[in-house]
Design an enzyme around this catalytic site. Structure first.
Site, mmCIF file in Angstrom:
data_model
loop_
_atom_site.group_PDB
_atom_site.id
_atom_site.type_symbol
_atom_site.label_atom_id
_atom_site.label_comp_id
_atom_site.label_asym_id
_atom_site.label_seq_id
_atom_site.Cartn_x
_atom_site.Cartn_y
_atom_site.Cartn_z
ATOM 1 N N ARG A 76 -40.738 25.278 14.888
ATOM 2 C CA ARG A 76 -39.575 25.294 15.503
ATOM 3 C C ARG A 76 -39.745 26.036 17.068
ATOM 4 O O ARG A 76 -39.266 25.633 18.007
ATOM 5 C CB ARG A 76 -38.421 26.191 14.759
ATOM 6 C CG ARG A 76 -37.069 26.212 15.223
ATOM 7 C CD ARG A 76 -36.208 25.284 14.842
ATOM 8 N NE ARG A 76 -34.894 25.173 15.281
ATOM 9 C CZ ARG A 76 -33.707 24.605 14.649
ATOM 10 N NH1 ARG A 76 -33.922 23.879 13.515
ATOM 11 N NH2 ARG A 76 -32.711 24.656 15.439
ATOM 12 N N GLY A 128 -21.106 11.708 21.400
ATOM 13 C CA GLY A 128 -21.059 11.962 23.006
ATOM 14 C C GLY A 128 -19.788 11.682 23.663
ATOM 15 O O GLY A 128 -19.721 11.184 24.906
ATOM 16 N N THR A 129 -18.677 11.729 23.138
ATOM 17 C CA THR A 129 -17.363 11.708 23.636
ATOM 18 C C THR A 129 -17.200 12.674 24.617
ATOM 19 O O THR A 129 -16.491 12.561 25.881
ATOM 20 C CB THR A 129 -16.033 11.704 22.694
ATOM 21 O OG1 THR A 129 -16.040 12.819 22.036
ATOM 22 C CG2 THR A 129 -16.275 10.488 21.551
ATOM 23 N N ALA A 132 -28.092 34.506 21.868
ATOM 24 C CA ALA A 132 -29.010 34.042 20.740
ATOM 25 C C ALA A 132 -28.418 33.821 19.507
ATOM 26 O O ALA A 132 -29.193 33.471 18.346
ATOM 27 C CB ALA A 132 -30.099 35.335 20.728
ATOM 28 N N GLY A 133 -27.162 34.369 19.191
ATOM 29 C CA GLY A 133 -26.525 34.234 17.832
ATOM 30 C C GLY A 133 -25.989 32.662 17.867
ATOM 31 O O GLY A 133 -26.230 31.883 18.538
ATOM 32 N N ASN A 150 -21.582 26.022 26.150
ATOM 33 C CA ASN A 150 -21.215 25.156 24.944
ATOM 34 C C ASN A 150 -20.009 24.949 24.745
ATOM 35 O O ASN A 150 -19.170 25.765 24.971
ATOM 36 C CB ASN A 150 -21.831 26.105 23.542
ATOM 37 C CG ASN A 150 -22.008 25.078 22.349
ATOM 38 O OD1 ASN A 150 -22.097 23.959 22.220
ATOM 39 N ND2 ASN A 150 -21.113 25.931 21.377
ATOM 40 N N THR A 151 -19.607 23.869 24.125
ATOM 41 C CA THR A 151 -18.178 23.730 23.396
ATOM 42 C C THR A 151 -18.284 23.727 21.913
ATOM 43 O O THR A 151 -19.116 22.932 21.406
ATOM 44 C CB THR A 151 -17.379 22.319 24.044
ATOM 45 O OG1 THR A 151 -16.324 22.209 23.434
ATOM 46 C CG2 THR A 151 -18.568 21.236 23.806
ATOM 47 N N HIS A 152 -17.253 24.415 21.398
ATOM 48 C CA HIS A 152 -17.201 24.694 20.050
ATOM 49 C C HIS A 152 -15.832 24.214 19.525
ATOM 50 O O HIS A 152 -14.727 24.663 20.166
ATOM 51 C CB HIS A 152 -17.571 25.856 19.564
ATOM 52 C CG HIS A 152 -17.575 26.288 18.261
ATOM 53 N ND1 HIS A 152 -18.394 26.075 17.378
ATOM 54 C CD2 HIS A 152 -16.636 26.905 17.613
ATOM 55 C CE1 HIS A 152 -18.304 26.329 16.071
ATOM 56 N NE2 HIS A 152 -16.920 26.801 16.046
ATOM 57 N N MET A 206 -26.196 19.830 17.832
ATOM 58 C CA MET A 206 -26.168 20.409 16.487
ATOM 59 C C MET A 206 -27.387 21.110 16.231
ATOM 60 O O MET A 206 -27.506 21.410 15.015
ATOM 61 C CB MET A 206 -25.753 19.413 15.551
ATOM 62 C CG MET A 206 -24.495 18.587 15.923
ATOM 63 S SD MET A 206 -23.009 19.941 16.363
ATOM 64 C CE MET A 206 -22.770 20.251 14.681
HETATM 65 C C1 GRF Z 1 -17.304 18.160 19.427
HETATM 66 O O1 GRF Z 1 -16.180 18.627 18.943
HETATM 67 C C2 GRF Z 1 -18.226 19.549 19.675
HETATM 68 O O2 GRF Z 1 -17.413 20.876 20.004
HETATM 69 C C3 GRF Z 1 -18.895 19.753 18.288
HETATM 70 O O3 GRF Z 1 -19.229 18.242 17.706
HETATM 71 C C4 GRF Z 1 -18.304 17.466 18.697
HETATM 72 C C5 GRF Z 1 -18.993 16.510 19.293
HETATM 73 O O4 GRF Z 1 -18.204 15.538 19.687
HETATM 74 N N1 GRF Z 1 -19.825 20.635 18.211
HETATM 75 P P1 GRF Z 1 -18.749 14.383 20.635
HETATM 76 O O5 GRF Z 1 -20.192 14.105 20.497
HETATM 77 O O6 GRF Z 1 -18.623 14.815 22.135
HETATM 78 O O7 GRF Z 1 -18.048 13.025 20.491
#
Ligand code: GRF
Length: 222
Positions: free
Chosen positions: A89, A36-37, A164-165, A129-131, A114
């Site tokens: 699911r 959760g950073t 959806a992907g 979303n952040t990736h 995840m």
């Molecule tokens: C992040 O880098 C995110 O993009 C990826 O998992 C990490 C999660 O980090 N999917 P945090 O839990 O926010 O520290």
């Protein structure tokens, strides 16, 4: 449409989040699975009223993670919806959509969540979303490891709208990170997070204050 409300159209046609620019912060729900950073970066940003965001709740797919402790320490309500507590699911997808909807967010931020979100969540909520890679390169759960294994010399992070992907939704913004000789998955991921946090904070703030529109797979924040 009410200010701050979400137009619930299928992703890829026209989808819009409008912001109430008068007084109220825009309410969001953040989904996490781990440390959760990124969540903490958002929490820190909300300390400034001008940021325009209120985190209504933090949801997770597992209990006992430090991200949930960070939320609780900030006084933010939390909920956990585990796949293994549901028969299918699809049942999990419905339950998660409902728990999110309980808080009536304008949009949802997946910050290290995840699990692949299901059709019900995506039909009912706009999700950013952040990736930790420069999409469309290195989608999936092991993006940092995959970038290293491929010998990439530059990687980074992407904030995008979820469709959806798997990490295929329209890109909003990206930041780059140089891969250094001797980097491990951990050292590289830490440097990615150093640019990921401010990028996510910037984009979530802009989406909250200015709104987001997704039209035919293209995303814009005015
Ligand atoms: C992040 O880098 C995110 O993009 C990826 O998992 C990490 C999660 O980090 N999917 P945090 O839990 O926010 O520290």
């Amino acid at each position: 449409m009410d200010a701050g409300a979400v137009a619930r159209f299928p992703v890829g046609i026209v989808e819009a989040v409008t912001a109430d620019v008068t007084t109220q912060p825009t309410g969001i729900v953040v989904l996490i699975s781990g440390s959760g950073t990124n969540l903490q970066a958002l929490i820190d940003a909300t300390a400034d009223a001008a940021y325009g965001v209120r985190i209504l709740a933090v949801g997770a797919d597992r209990a006992g993670i430090s991200g949930l402790h960070k939320a609780a320490a900030a006084g933010i309500p939390t909920f956990v919806v585990r796949v293994e507590d549901h028969e299918t699911r699809a049942d999990w997808d419905v339950a998660l959509a409902e728990r999110i909807a309980d808080h009536e967010p304008a949009f949802v931020v997946s910050a290290g969540f995840m699990k692949i979100l299901g059709p019900r969540v995506l039909a009912e909520h706009v999700v950013l979303n952040t990736h930790p890679a420069l999409l469309p390169a290195f989608p999936g759960a092991h993006a940092v490891r995959d970038a290293l294994a491929a010998g990439a010399t530059v990687t980074g992070c992407t904030v995008h709208v979820v469709d959806a992907g798997v990490d295929t939704g329209p890109v909003i913004a990206q930041s780059t990170v140089e891969v250094r000789p001797g980097d491990t998955e951990d050292t590289l991921h830490e440097r990615i997070k150093a640019v990921e946090h401010p990028l996510l904070v910037t984009i979530v703030g802009r989406a909250a204050r200015e709104g987001i529109t997704v039209t035919d797979g293209k995303v814009s924040i005015p």
